[in-house]
Design a protein around this motif. Structure first.
Motif, PDB file in Angstrom:
ATOM      1  N   THR A   1      58.536 102.237 118.989  1.00  0.00           N
ATOM      2  CA  THR A   1      59.540 102.340 120.046  1.00  0.00           C
ATOM      3  C   THR A   1      60.638 103.327 119.680  1.00  0.00           C
ATOM      4  O   THR A   1      60.976 104.233 120.452  1.00  0.00           O
ATOM      5  CB  THR A   1      60.159 100.963 120.332  1.00  0.00           C
ATOM      6  N   LEU A   2      61.219 103.163 118.495  1.00  0.00           N
ATOM      7  CA  LEU A   2      62.285 104.071 118.074  1.00  0.00           C
ATOM      8  C   LEU A   2      61.748 105.462 117.758  1.00  0.00           C
ATOM      9  O   LEU A   2      62.425 106.469 117.989  1.00  0.00           O
ATOM     10  CB  LEU A   2      62.988 103.497 116.830  1.00  0.00           C
TER      11      LEU A   2
ATOM     12  N   THR B   1      67.503  97.320 108.893  1.00  0.00           N
ATOM     13  CA  THR B   1      67.739  98.470 109.764  1.00  0.00           C
ATOM     14  C   THR B   1      67.369  99.776 109.080  1.00  0.00           C
ATOM     15  O   THR B   1      66.832 100.693 109.725  1.00  0.00           O
ATOM     16  CB  THR B   1      69.215  98.500 110.197  1.00  0.00           C
TER      17      THR B   1
ATOM     18  N   SER C   1      70.696 100.828 117.133  1.00  0.00           N
ATOM     19  CA  SER C   1      69.426 100.130 117.364  1.00  0.00           C
ATOM     20  C   SER C   1      69.645  98.705 117.849  1.00  0.00           C
ATOM     21  O   SER C   1      68.798  97.839 117.633  1.00  0.00           O
ATOM     22  CB  SER C   1      68.596 100.120 116.077  1.00  0.00           C
TER      23      SER C   1
ATOM     24  N   ASN D   1      64.588 103.485 125.437  1.00  0.00           N
ATOM     25  CA  ASN D   1      63.955 102.736 124.354  1.00  0.00           C
ATOM     26  C   ASN D   1      63.596 101.316 124.755  1.00  0.00           C
ATOM     27  O   ASN D   1      62.520 100.813 124.416  1.00  0.00           O
ATOM     28  CB  ASN D   1      64.880 102.706 123.132  1.00  0.00           C
TER      29      ASN D   1
ATOM     30  N   SER E   1      60.650 104.961 111.364  1.00  0.00           N
ATOM     31  CA  SER E   1      60.639 105.640 112.669  1.00  0.00           C
ATOM     32  C   SER E   1      60.717 107.150 112.495  1.00  0.00           C
ATOM     33  O   SER E   1      59.992 107.907 113.157  1.00  0.00           O
ATOM     34  CB  SER E   1      61.806 105.145 113.527  1.00  0.00           C
TER      35      SER E   1
ATOM     36  N   GLN F   1      69.469 111.812 113.574  1.00  0.00           N
ATOM     37  CA  GLN F   1      68.798 110.705 114.252  1.00  0.00           C
ATOM     38  C   GLN F   1      68.744 109.458 113.383  1.00  0.00           C
ATOM     39  O   GLN F   1      68.793 108.337 113.891  1.00  0.00           O
ATOM     40  CB  GLN F   1      67.388 111.125 114.659  1.00  0.00           C
TER      41      GLN F   1
ATOM     42  N   ILE G   1      70.119 105.848 114.616  1.00  0.00           N
ATOM     43  CA  ILE G   1      69.342 104.612 114.600  1.00  0.00           C
ATOM     44  C   ILE G   1      70.088 103.510 113.845  1.00  0.00           C
ATOM     45  O   ILE G   1      70.086 102.347 114.252  1.00  0.00           O
ATOM     46  CB  ILE G   1      67.958 104.861 113.981  1.00  0.00           C
TER      47      ILE G   1
ATOM     48  N   ILE H   1      66.949  97.400 120.454  1.00  0.00           N
ATOM     49  CA  ILE H   1      65.633  97.184 119.865  1.00  0.00           C
ATOM     50  C   ILE H   1      65.644  95.944 118.980  1.00  0.00           C
ATOM     51  O   ILE H   1      64.697  95.146 119.001  1.00  0.00           O
ATOM     52  CB  ILE H   1      65.211  98.421 119.056  1.00  0.00           C
TER      53      ILE H   1
ATOM     54  N   ALA I   1      64.720 102.482 110.444  1.00  0.00           N
ATOM     55  CA  ALA I   1      65.103 103.875 110.708  1.00  0.00           C
ATOM     56  C   ALA I   1      64.207 104.853 109.952  1.00  0.00           C
ATOM     57  O   ALA I   1      63.724 105.837 110.518  1.00  0.00           O
ATOM     58  CB  ALA I   1      66.565 104.085 110.319  1.00  0.00           C
TER      59      ALA I   1
END
Length: 318
Positions: A191-192, A102, A258, A148, A109, A250, A254, A261, A106
């Motif tokens: 996407t993110l 993750t 998330s 998203n 992104s 942000q 995320i 996603i 993050a």
């Protein structure tokens, strides 16, 4: 700066305790018995009350909530996050396997969004009302409006199903196959990054427009400085402060948000781990995941605060 750092770290402790206790309490108030998850379905009706009580005693679930929480907190201070009720594995091992996935998602992104959005935001602020400004605003509006999960499905249909350029999902560690790892990271990162890109673009534009109307910017122009020097040396530093704040927030969003996603792209990350642990009423895993995300979010905010001094030397911490 040292005193500021110590003060911030001290203030983090109450927040962490409050957040973890609230999650701990909500899990206990949710319906269902976690003991039933450990017993095969065909044996549920065969266990006696004494056997059920023995299982609860072994897991420590027969004690008052505050006692269980206090014991867990003391174990955390000793570096022990407990064992998963459902998987019977140390929580620390589960978090160590999921958190890097993750975090990488993050950071990539945010990097993608920043590299694309900040230059576009500067360009549209310097040339307001032009064609570039109109196109940028339309793209930003679409990025903010599109959910998203919808963007993820569109990207899968286009690049995985129709064009067959990229895989539709799955995760491969970079140590196993670097090329396959990169291929499977592209769609989730885009996407993110699309929503964050739109927010960063709009914020950069509005912040730059405000700064460009300041007196010191007009003074710099009157001194004969080039337009590029005025924009990128004098104006950009002040305009980036709210942008950096938003980007830092942000990253935290995320890390904890998330889930959709990770489910769509079959990523073994923290979002999916938290969702599974909450549905399974796996208290130690849920507590450990919330604790890790809370600490990460606070450390990111602390790093953002120190970044202000790098952007604008006039900012000092006392």
């Amino acid at each position: 700066m040292g005193r500021y750092l110590v003060r911030r770290i001290i203030l983090m402790a109450p927040t962490i305790i409050i957040v973890t206790f609230l999650v701990f309490l909500l899990l206990f108030l949710s319906p269902g018995d976690p003991i039933l998850l450990l017993v095969p379905i065909e044996e549920v009706g065969q266990l006696t009350d004494e056997e059920m009580d023995q299982l609860r005693s072994e897991l420590g679930l027969d004690r008052p909530i505050y006692v269980q929480y206090a014991d867990w907190l003391l174990d955390v201070l000793r570096g022990d996050l407990g064992r998963s009720i459902h998987q019977r594995r140390p929580v620390l091992d589960l978090l160590a396997a999921r958190f890097p996935v993750t975090m990488e998602l993050a950071l990539l992104s945010v990097l993608l969004a920043s590299v694309v959005a900040i230059p576009i935001g500067i360009y549209t602020a310097v040339r307001p009302g032009g064609l570039g400004d109109l196109v940028g605003n339309v793209i930003a509006l679409l990025g903010v409006s599109a959910p998203n999960f919808w963007v993820a499905l569109l990207l899968i249909v286009l690049f995985a199903v129709q064009l067959r350029w990229l895989p539709a999902g799955g995760f491969v560690r970079i140590t196993d196959d670097p090329i396959a790892h990169v291929e499977r990271m592209i769609l989730p990162v885009v996407t993110l990054g699309s929503a964050l890109m739109a927010v960063t673009m709009r914020l950069t534009r509005s912040s730059m427009l405000e700064v460009l109307n300041e007196d010191y910017v007009r003074t710099a122009h009157s001194k004969g400085l080039s337009r590029g020097r005025v924009v990128y040396v004098h104006a950009l530093k002040n305009a980036l402060i709210p942008v950096v704040t938003t980007v830092g927030l942000q990253i935290g969003r995320i890390l904890g948000g998330s889930v959709a996603i990770e489910l769509i792209f079959s990523f073994p990350g923290m979002g999916k781990l938290m969702l599974d642990s909450i549905f399974a009423r796996d208290f130690p895993v849920a507590q450990g995941a919330v604790l890790l995300i809370t600490i990460s979010f606070m450390l990111i905010n602390l790093f953002v605060d120190f970044t202000y001094a790098l952007i604008d030397p006039r900012i000092r911490f006392v």
